[in-house]
Motif scaffolding. Structure first.
Motif, PDB file in Angstrom:
ATOM      1  N   GLN A   1      34.593  20.079 111.967  1.00 32.06           N
ATOM      2  CA  GLN A   1      33.301  20.290 111.300  1.00 32.06           C
ATOM      3  C   GLN A   1      32.873  19.042 110.520  1.00 32.06           C
ATOM      4  OE1 GLN A   1      33.699  23.805 108.885  1.00 32.06           O
ATOM      5  NE2 GLN A   1      33.568  25.223 110.636  1.00 32.06           N
ATOM      6  N   LEU A   2      33.825  18.407 109.885  1.00 33.05           N
ATOM      7  CA  LEU A   2      33.505  17.196 109.130  1.00 33.05           C
ATOM      8  C   LEU A   2      33.045  16.085 110.066  1.00 33.05           C
ATOM      9  CD1 LEU A   2      33.456  15.682 106.447  1.00 33.05           C
ATOM     10  CD2 LEU A   2      35.874  15.135 106.811  1.00 33.05           C
ATOM     11  N   GLU A   3      33.727  15.917 111.196  1.00 36.21           N
ATOM     12  CA  GLU A   3      33.326  14.888 112.150  1.00 36.21           C
ATOM     13  C   GLU A   3      31.932  15.176 112.724  1.00 36.21           C
ATOM     14  OE1 GLU A   3      36.313  14.663 115.086  1.00 36.21           O
ATOM     15  OE2 GLU A   3      37.849  13.791 113.752  1.00 36.21           O
ATOM     16  N   ALA A   4      31.666  16.435 113.043  1.00 44.75           N
ATOM     17  CA  ALA A   4      30.339  16.780 113.575  1.00 44.75           C
ATOM     18  C   ALA A   4      29.252  16.547 112.535  1.00 44.75           C
ATOM     19  CB  ALA A   4      30.343  18.229 114.039  1.00 44.75           C
ATOM     20  N   ALA A   5      29.542  16.901 111.282  1.00 43.31           N
ATOM     21  CA  ALA A   5      28.552  16.692 110.222  1.00 43.31           C
ATOM     22  C   ALA A   5      28.301  15.209 109.982  1.00 43.31           C
ATOM     23  CB  ALA A   5      29.026  17.365 108.934  1.00 43.31           C
ATOM     24  N   VAL A   6      29.358  14.416 110.045  1.00 43.59           N
ATOM     25  CA  VAL A   6      29.197  12.967 109.849  1.00 43.59           C
ATOM     26  C   VAL A   6      28.389  12.364 110.990  1.00 43.59           C
ATOM     27  CG1 VAL A   6      30.440  10.780 109.756  1.00 43.59           C
ATOM     28  CG2 VAL A   6      31.255  12.723 108.426  1.00 43.59           C
TER      29      VAL A   6
ATOM     30  N   SER B   1      26.168  13.873 112.910  1.00 45.18           N
ATOM     31  CA  SER B   1      24.773  14.306 112.759  1.00 45.18           C
ATOM     32  C   SER B   1      24.079  13.532 111.643  1.00 45.18           C
ATOM     33  CB  SER B   1      24.726  15.807 112.484  1.00 45.18           C
ATOM     34  OG  SER B   1      23.404  16.235 112.268  1.00 45.18           O
ATOM     35  N   LEU B   2      24.822  13.329 110.548  1.00 46.47           N
ATOM     36  CA  LEU B   2      24.232  12.583 109.437  1.00 46.47           C
ATOM     37  C   LEU B   2      23.963  11.134 109.821  1.00 46.47           C
ATOM     38  CD1 LEU B   2      23.390  12.692 106.467  1.00 46.47           C
ATOM     39  CD2 LEU B   2      25.746  12.111 105.862  1.00 46.47           C
TER      40      LEU B   2
ATOM     41  N   LEU C   1       8.515   9.435 107.283  1.00 45.39           N
ATOM     42  CA  LEU C   1       9.710   9.169 106.473  1.00 45.39           C
ATOM     43  C   LEU C   1      10.052  10.359 105.582  1.00 45.39           C
ATOM     44  CD1 LEU C   1       8.960   5.473 105.437  1.00 45.39           C
ATOM     45  CD2 LEU C   1      10.719   6.253 107.035  1.00 45.39           C
ATOM     46  N   SER C   2       9.026  10.969 105.002  1.00 51.52           N
ATOM     47  CA  SER C   2       9.265  12.124 104.141  1.00 51.52           C
ATOM     48  C   SER C   2       9.874  13.280 104.928  1.00 51.52           C
ATOM     49  CB  SER C   2       7.956  12.563 103.491  1.00 51.52           C
ATOM     50  OG  SER C   2       8.139  13.708 102.695  1.00 51.52           O
ATOM     51  N   GLY C   3       9.386  13.504 106.133  1.00 50.72           N
ATOM     52  CA  GLY C   3       9.945  14.580 106.955  1.00 50.72           C
ATOM     53  C   GLY C   3      11.398  14.316 107.339  1.00 50.72           C
ATOM     54  N   GLN C   4      11.709  13.082 107.671  1.00 50.49           N
ATOM     55  CA  GLN C   4      13.085  12.753 108.048  1.00 50.49           C
ATOM     56  C   GLN C   4      14.034  12.896 106.853  1.00 50.49           C
ATOM     57  OE1 GLN C   4      12.697   8.843 109.684  1.00 50.49           O
ATOM     58  NE2 GLN C   4      12.079   9.580 111.708  1.00 50.49           N
ATOM     59  N   LEU C   5      13.601  12.495 105.675  1.00 43.70           N
ATOM     60  CA  LEU C   5      14.449  12.661 104.488  1.00 43.70           C
ATOM     61  C   LEU C   5      14.647  14.138 104.156  1.00 43.70           C
ATOM     62  CD1 LEU C   5      13.072   9.783 102.217  1.00 43.70           C
ATOM     63  CD2 LEU C   5      15.233   9.840 103.468  1.00 43.70           C
ATOM     64  N   ASN C   6      13.602  14.926 104.325  1.00 43.57           N
ATOM     65  CA  ASN C   6      13.764  16.374 104.097  1.00 43.57           C
ATOM     66  C   ASN C   6      14.751  16.995 105.091  1.00 43.57           C
ATOM     67  OD1 ASN C   6      11.977  16.526 101.924  1.00 43.57           O
ATOM     68  ND2 ASN C   6      10.198  16.757 103.282  1.00 43.57           N
ATOM     69  N   THR C   7      14.743  16.487 106.326  1.00 43.82           N
ATOM     70  CA  THR C   7      15.700  16.983 107.313  1.00 43.82           C
ATOM     71  C   THR C   7      17.133  16.650 106.896  1.00 43.82           C
ATOM     72  OG1 THR C   7      14.045  16.695 109.047  1.00 43.82           O
ATOM     73  CG2 THR C   7      16.341  16.918 109.743  1.00 43.82           C
ATOM     74  N   ILE C   8      17.353  15.472 106.382  1.00 46.39           N
ATOM     75  CA  ILE C   8      18.695  15.094 105.913  1.00 46.39           C
ATOM     76  C   ILE C   8      19.121  15.973 104.747  1.00 46.39           C
ATOM     77  CG2 ILE C   8      20.020  13.232 104.831  1.00 46.39           C
ATOM     78  CD1 ILE C   8      18.450  11.254 106.487  1.00 46.39           C
ATOM     79  N   ASN C   9      18.180  16.232 103.829  1.00 43.85           N
ATOM     80  CA  ASN C   9      18.528  17.110 102.697  1.00 43.85           C
ATOM     81  C   ASN C   9      18.894  18.519 103.169  1.00 43.85           C
ATOM     82  OD1 ASN C   9      18.162  15.171 100.679  1.00 43.85           O
ATOM     83  ND2 ASN C   9      15.957  15.572 100.559  1.00 43.85           N
TER      84      ASN C   9
ATOM     85  N   PHE D   1      30.600  16.949 101.125  1.00 46.37           N
ATOM     86  CA  PHE D   1      31.081  15.560 101.128  1.00 46.37           C
ATOM     87  C   PHE D   1      31.591  15.129  99.756  1.00 46.37           C
ATOM     88  CE2 PHE D   1      28.156  15.660 104.730  1.00 46.37           C
ATOM     89  CZ  PHE D   1      28.925  15.055 105.717  1.00 46.37           C
ATOM     90  N   ARG D   2      31.271  15.891  98.732  1.00 50.00           N
ATOM     91  CA  ARG D   2      31.748  15.537  97.402  1.00 50.00           C
ATOM     92  C   ARG D   2      33.271  15.670  97.301  1.00 50.00           C
ATOM     93  NH1 ARG D   2      27.716  15.276  93.525  1.00 50.00           N
ATOM     94  NH2 ARG D   2      25.665  16.012  94.211  1.00 50.00           N
ATOM     95  N   ASN D   3      33.835  16.529  98.120  1.00 50.20           N
ATOM     96  CA  ASN D   3      35.281  16.731  98.068  1.00 50.20           C
ATOM     97  C   ASN D   3      36.051  15.707  98.887  1.00 50.20           C
ATOM     98  OD1 ASN D   3      34.801  19.016  96.484  1.00 50.20           O
ATOM     99  ND2 ASN D   3      34.677  20.358  98.302  1.00 50.20           N
ATOM    100  N   GLN D   4      35.342  14.869  99.603  1.00 50.67           N
ATOM    101  CA  GLN D   4      35.996  13.868 100.436  1.00 50.67           C
ATOM    102  C   GLN D   4      36.168  12.570  99.649  1.00 50.67           C
ATOM    103  OE1 GLN D   4      37.105  14.937 103.334  1.00 50.67           O
ATOM    104  NE2 GLN D   4      36.040  16.911 103.025  1.00 50.67           N
ATOM    105  N   VAL D   5      37.298  11.958  99.809  1.00 47.81           N
ATOM    106  CA  VAL D   5      37.636  10.724  99.097  1.00 47.81           C
ATOM    107  C   VAL D   5      37.837   9.610 100.116  1.00 47.81           C
ATOM    108  CG1 VAL D   5      39.247   9.606  97.527  1.00 47.81           C
ATOM    109  CG2 VAL D   5      38.746  12.040  97.263  1.00 47.81           C
TER     110      VAL D   5
END
Length: 270
Positions: free
Chosen positions: A8-13, A15-16, A53-61, A72-76
């Motif tokens: 899941q972490l690899e897929a999320a990374v 996609s991000l 740009l605003s739409g793409q940033l909203n998609t990332i959020n 991702f806050r728990n990842q070091v």
């Protein structure tokens, strides 16, 4: 369980990274237009780029806030190797932005908190915001809204109206003092306000009665000549005889005629 979380972490990374690549391409295209196509660029086109740009940033959020996305806050991230030498693979991966992974740049790139100075400023702003009560905050909001409304009203007014108003202000505002102008004209043309007394012991330059400013009329000539001779005649003082050929003097007969005329016309002998 652990393998599932890693997948899941690899897929999320991935996609991000893909979403960030889209944002980067949009920014690159927009900057290229601003630098090379600014003459043909219109305001609606600029707004469209901002909206993209605003739409793409909203998609990332939304992607980061999704429940399926691991936190991702728990990842070091721990740097395993630091070197002052150039790393070609790192430079290629970062598009030549980070050619070296050294002790100097690692604190900036792997920082998870703001700088200490920024944190101190944020604390001060938070304290000031908490100190202002609801009533004070509402007053500040109303004042800011009023200033914004006035600014928008001035910006929305046509430019011609502003030019006409400024021209009317310039026309209505006098650039001179009429009283001073009239006093200056009266002094030059009629001698108003000028002193009529000559300091004692002064003599007009040149021949008596033929000064440089006496071509305007006989009055100034009579006043200048009558200044010394008439006073001597009035006081009973003797008049020195005229000598022929002496420069700067005139015959006694002409001087007597001018003296009698100046005695009758001079304002101080009336």
């Amino acid at each position: 369980m652990q393998q599932r979380e890693e997948k899941q972490l690899e897929a999320a990374v991935e996609s991000l990274i893909s979403r960030v690549a889209h944002v980067k391409n949009a920014l690159h295209s927009f900057i290229y237009k601003l630098e090379n196509e600014y003459e043909r660029l219109t305001w609606p086109s600029v707004l469209d780029n901002f909206a993209l740009l605003s739409g793409q940033l909203n998609t990332i959020n939304k992607l980061l806030k999704n429940e399926k996305t691991p936190s991702f806050r728990n990842q070091v991230i721990i740097p395993l190797l630091l070197s002052p030498d150039r790393d070609e693979d790192l430079a290629k991966l970062t598009e030549q932005r980070v050619p070296v992974f050294s002790h100097e740049i690692v604190p900036d790139y792997l920082r998870t908190k703001p700088d200490p100075e920024v944190e101190e400023q944020e604390k001060q702003l938070s304290v000031e915001a908490a100190r202002i009560g609801p009533d004070g905050a509402q007053k500040h909001i109303q004042t800011l809204n009023k200033l914004c409304s006035n600014l928008l009203e001035k910006l929305n007014n046509p430019r011609d109206d502003r030019d006409s108003e400024s021209a009317a202000i310039r026309q209505n505002k006098p650039s001179f003092n009429p009283a001073d102008t009239n006093a200056l004209v009266g002094a030059v043309a009629f001698g108003k306000g000028l002193s009529k007394c000559r300091p004692p012991g002064t003599v007009a330059p040149g021949h008596p009665g033929q000064g440089p400013m006496m071509s305007g009329g006989p009055t100034l000539q009579q006043v200048t000549i009558g200044g010394g001779s008439s006073q001597q005649a009035g006081m009973g003082g003797p008049v020195a005889p005229q000598q022929q050929g002496q420069p700067g003097k005139m015959p006694s007969s002409i001087k007597t005629n001018i003296k009698s005329a100046s005695g009758s016309m001079h304002p101080y002998n009336r």
